[in-house]
Design a protein around this motif. Structure first.
Motif, PDB file in Angstrom:
ATOM      1  N   THR A 100       0.838  -1.191   0.000  1.00  0.00           N
ATOM      2  CA  THR A 100       0.000   0.000   0.000  1.00  0.00           C
ATOM      3  C   THR A 100       0.880   1.251   0.000  1.00  0.00           C
ATOM      4  O   THR A 100       2.096   1.174   0.217  1.00  0.00           O
ATOM      5  N   ALA A 101       0.250   2.390  -0.224  1.00  0.00           N
ATOM      6  CA  ALA A 101       0.992   3.656  -0.194  1.00  0.00           C
ATOM      7  C   ALA A 101       1.696   3.827   1.152  1.00  0.00           C
ATOM      8  O   ALA A 101       2.872   4.229   1.202  1.00  0.00           O
ATOM      9  N   LEU A 102       1.009   3.520   2.225  1.00  0.00           N
ATOM     10  CA  LEU A 102       1.601   3.643   3.554  1.00  0.00           C
ATOM     11  C   LEU A 102       2.794   2.704   3.702  1.00  0.00           C
ATOM     12  O   LEU A 102       3.855   3.093   4.212  1.00  0.00           O
ATOM     13  N   GLU A 103       2.644   1.473   3.250  1.00  0.00           N
ATOM     14  CA  GLU A 103       3.718   0.490   3.395  1.00  0.00           C
ATOM     15  C   GLU A 103       4.944   0.845   2.560  1.00  0.00           C
ATOM     16  O   GLU A 103       6.069   0.528   2.955  1.00  0.00           O
ATOM     17  N   GLN A 104       4.744   1.507   1.412  1.00  0.00           N
ATOM     18  CA  GLN A 104       5.895   1.939   0.600  1.00  0.00           C
ATOM     19  C   GLN A 104       6.829   2.810   1.431  1.00  0.00           C
ATOM     20  O   GLN A 104       8.069   2.695   1.352  1.00  0.00           O
ATOM     21  N   LEU A 105       6.245   3.699   2.242  1.00  0.00           N
ATOM     22  CA  LEU A 105       7.030   4.615   3.075  1.00  0.00           C
ATOM     23  C   LEU A 105       7.617   3.885   4.276  1.00  0.00           C
ATOM     24  O   LEU A 105       8.767   4.118   4.661  1.00  0.00           O
ATOM     25  N   GLN A 106       6.831   3.002   4.864  1.00  0.00           N
ATOM     26  CA  GLN A 106       7.296   2.299   6.054  1.00  0.00           C
ATOM     27  C   GLN A 106       8.516   1.432   5.758  1.00  0.00           C
ATOM     28  O   GLN A 106       9.424   1.347   6.582  1.00  0.00           O
ATOM     29  N   VAL A 107       8.549   0.803   4.591  1.00  0.00           N
ATOM     30  CA  VAL A 107       9.686  -0.043   4.222  1.00  0.00           C
ATOM     31  C   VAL A 107      10.970   0.770   4.228  1.00  0.00           C
ATOM     32  O   VAL A 107      12.016   0.314   4.715  1.00  0.00           O
ATOM     33  N   MET A 108      10.923   1.990   3.692  1.00  0.00           N
ATOM     34  CA  MET A 108      12.115   2.838   3.652  1.00  0.00           C
ATOM     35  C   MET A 108      12.672   3.088   5.046  1.00  0.00           C
ATOM     36  O   MET A 108      13.874   2.972   5.289  1.00  0.00           O
ATOM     37  N   ALA A 109      11.807   3.434   5.976  1.00  0.00           N
ATOM     38  CA  ALA A 109      12.260   3.757   7.324  1.00  0.00           C
ATOM     39  C   ALA A 109      12.693   2.517   8.095  1.00  0.00           C
ATOM     40  O   ALA A 109      13.628   2.584   8.892  1.00  0.00           O
ATOM     41  N   HIS A 110      12.038   1.384   7.854  1.00  0.00           N
ATOM     42  CA  HIS A 110      12.430   0.157   8.554  1.00  0.00           C
ATOM     43  C   HIS A 110      13.847  -0.265   8.175  1.00  0.00           C
ATOM     44  O   HIS A 110      14.572  -0.842   8.984  1.00  0.00           O
ATOM     45  N   LEU A 111      14.258   0.055   6.935  1.00  0.00           N
ATOM     46  CA  LEU A 111      15.623  -0.258   6.513  1.00  0.00           C
ATOM     47  C   LEU A 111      16.650   0.487   7.354  1.00  0.00           C
ATOM     48  O   LEU A 111      17.791   0.047   7.498  1.00  0.00           O
ATOM     49  N   SER A 112      16.224   1.619   7.924  1.00  0.00           N
ATOM     50  CA  SER A 112      17.124   2.415   8.764  1.00  0.00           C
ATOM     51  C   SER A 112      16.934   2.119  10.248  1.00  0.00           C
ATOM     52  O   SER A 112      17.526   2.784  11.091  1.00  0.00           O
ATOM     53  N   GLY A 113      16.082   1.147  10.547  1.00  0.00           N
ATOM     54  CA  GLY A 113      15.914   0.727  11.936  1.00  0.00           C
ATOM     55  C   GLY A 113      14.958   1.569  12.762  1.00  0.00           C
ATOM     56  O   GLY A 113      15.077   1.616  13.982  1.00  0.00           O
ATOM     57  N   GLY A 114      14.011   2.228  12.105  1.00  0.00           N
ATOM     58  CA  GLY A 114      13.059   3.053  12.846  1.00  0.00           C
ATOM     59  C   GLY A 114      12.083   2.226  13.665  1.00  0.00           C
ATOM     60  O   GLY A 114      11.769   1.082  13.326  1.00  0.00           O
ATOM     61  N   LYS A 115      11.568   2.814  14.741  1.00  0.00           N
ATOM     62  CA  LYS A 115      10.591   2.118  15.574  1.00  0.00           C
ATOM     63  C   LYS A 115       9.236   2.118  14.873  1.00  0.00           C
ATOM     64  O   LYS A 115       8.811   3.145  14.338  1.00  0.00           O
ATOM     65  N   PRO A 116       8.550   0.975  14.851  1.00  0.00           N
ATOM     66  CA  PRO A 116       7.327   0.830  14.054  1.00  0.00           C
ATOM     67  C   PRO A 116       6.275   1.922  14.290  1.00  0.00           C
ATOM     68  O   PRO A 116       5.725   2.446  13.318  1.00  0.00           O
ATOM     69  N   LYS A 117       5.993   2.267  15.530  1.00  0.00           N
ATOM     70  CA  LYS A 117       4.951   3.264  15.798  1.00  0.00           C
ATOM     71  C   LYS A 117       5.359   4.628  15.252  1.00  0.00           C
ATOM     72  O   LYS A 117       4.568   5.312  14.588  1.00  0.00           O
ATOM     73  N   ALA A 118       6.592   5.028  15.509  1.00  0.00           N
ATOM     74  CA  ALA A 118       7.077   6.322  15.028  1.00  0.00           C
ATOM     75  C   ALA A 118       7.132   6.349  13.506  1.00  0.00           C
ATOM     76  O   ALA A 118       6.822   7.373  12.875  1.00  0.00           O
ATOM     77  N   VAL A 119       7.536   5.215  12.908  1.00  0.00           N
ATOM     78  CA  VAL A 119       7.604   5.123  11.454  1.00  0.00           C
ATOM     79  C   VAL A 119       6.220   5.291  10.847  1.00  0.00           C
ATOM     80  O   VAL A 119       6.033   6.025   9.868  1.00  0.00           O
ATOM     81  N   ALA A 156      10.668   9.447  -0.604  1.00  0.00           N
ATOM     82  CA  ALA A 156      12.017  10.021  -0.639  1.00  0.00           C
ATOM     83  C   ALA A 156      12.286  10.922   0.558  1.00  0.00           C
ATOM     84  O   ALA A 156      13.445  11.129   0.937  1.00  0.00           O
ATOM     85  N   LEU A 157      11.226  11.452   1.161  1.00  0.00           N
ATOM     86  CA  LEU A 157      11.370  12.346   2.316  1.00  0.00           C
ATOM     87  C   LEU A 157      11.306  11.613   3.649  1.00  0.00           C
ATOM     88  O   LEU A 157      11.465  12.227   4.705  1.00  0.00           O
ATOM     89  N   MET A 158      11.109  10.310   3.602  1.00  0.00           N
ATOM     90  CA  MET A 158      10.826   9.544   4.811  1.00  0.00           C
ATOM     91  C   MET A 158      11.945   9.635   5.845  1.00  0.00           C
ATOM     92  O   MET A 158      11.693   9.681   7.047  1.00  0.00           O
ATOM     93  N   ASN A 159      13.196   9.672   5.401  1.00  0.00           N
ATOM     94  CA  ASN A 159      14.321   9.709   6.342  1.00  0.00           C
ATOM     95  C   ASN A 159      14.884  11.112   6.540  1.00  0.00           C
ATOM     96  O   ASN A 159      16.047  11.265   6.933  1.00  0.00           O
ATOM     97  N   GLU A 160      14.044  12.129   6.254  1.00  0.00           N
ATOM     98  CA  GLU A 160      14.407  13.533   6.461  1.00  0.00           C
ATOM     99  C   GLU A 160      15.735  13.888   5.788  1.00  0.00           C
ATOM    100  O   GLU A 160      16.694  14.299   6.455  1.00  0.00           O
ATOM    101  N   PRO A 161      15.822  13.728   4.488  1.00  0.00           N
ATOM    102  CA  PRO A 161      17.088  13.986   3.782  1.00  0.00           C
ATOM    103  C   PRO A 161      17.470  15.458   3.778  1.00  0.00           C
ATOM    104  O   PRO A 161      16.600  16.341   3.804  1.00  0.00           O
TER     105      PRO A 161
END
Length: 228
Positions: A100-119, A156-161
């Motif tokens: 889903t659109a939401l999951e597309q973004l979540q995958v990016m942040a999970h690669l960087s080890g973000g906490k699920p709720k915050a992500v 692309a903005l998910m990890n605050e570039p």
């Protein structure tokens, strides 16, 4: 400056010789500024983005990103820098069909080890910022071309570039949808303080940039400030 290219030269093998893709290019892109890059096909626009993204090392010159001289980094350190400090929007959205659109973004942040709720909270906030909060559960085939590109921008903005590099984001869109995408990029750039480089073939969008640079035969041939 969040992105500085200092006297960058890049060549590629071309038979028995080498082809010069970038020829002594110097460019500074400030935080919160949108710089548009225009030029004919084969002029060096894509090479400029590749060097700025640290995907291709230059033959000569420096690439400084958010104060870091990338020439001093090894391959692993460059990969980490791209993941944490660079957002890239490709010409085609390249979304994963099953997510889903939401999951597309979540995958990016999970690669960087973000906490699920915050992500999840950040992903929802970004989808809201690009006008897709009510479409978070839709998959790519359920979205229009413009909506898919908005998901790509949010991802692309998910990890605050610090730096956002955008390659022909409107090429597959009609003029109205293309203009909306460039408007969105300009707004997000200023609100989030990214140093944004936009490669575009459509000169009708240039008024939305802070300045425009022209590339021809691997050289910057002109810099025009659009906004005061």
């Amino acid at each position: 400056m969040s992105l500085v290219l200092d006297d960058v030269t890049l060549t590629y093998p071309d038979g028995d010789s080498r082809l010069t893709a970038l020829d002594s290019v110097s460019l500074e892109v400030p935080a919160g500024g949108l710089t548009a890059v225009v030029g004919p096909s084969g002029s060096g626009k894509s090479s400029l983005l590749a060097v700025a993204a640290t995907l291709v090392p230059p033959d000569r010159g420096r690439v400084v990103l958010a104060g870091t001289d990338t020439g001093a980094l090894d391959r692993k350190e460059k990969a980490a820098l791209r993941r944490e400090r660079i957002g890239i929007v490709f010409q085609q959205p390249n979304l994963l069909a099953s997510l889903t659109a939401l999951e597309q973004l979540q995958v990016m942040a999970h690669l960087s080890g973000g906490k699920p709720k915050a992500v999840r909270e950040r992903a929802l906030a970004l989808l809201d910022a690009v006008g897709l909060a009510d479409l978070a559960a839709r998959r790519p085939h359920q979205l229009s071309g413009g909506q898919r590109q908005r998901v790509t921008i949010a991802r692309a903005l998910m990890n605050e570039p610090a730096v956002l590099l955008v390659d022909e984001p409107t090429s597959a869109l009609d003029h109205e949808r293309g203009a909306a995408i460039v408007d969105l990029l300009a707004t997000l750039t200023r609100e989030r303080g990214t140093a944004t480089v936009l490669v575009t073939h459509d000169r009708t969008h240039l008024g939305r940039a802070d300045r425009t640079v022209t590339v021809a035969d691997g050289r910057l041939t002109g810099v025009v400030s659009v906004q005061s």
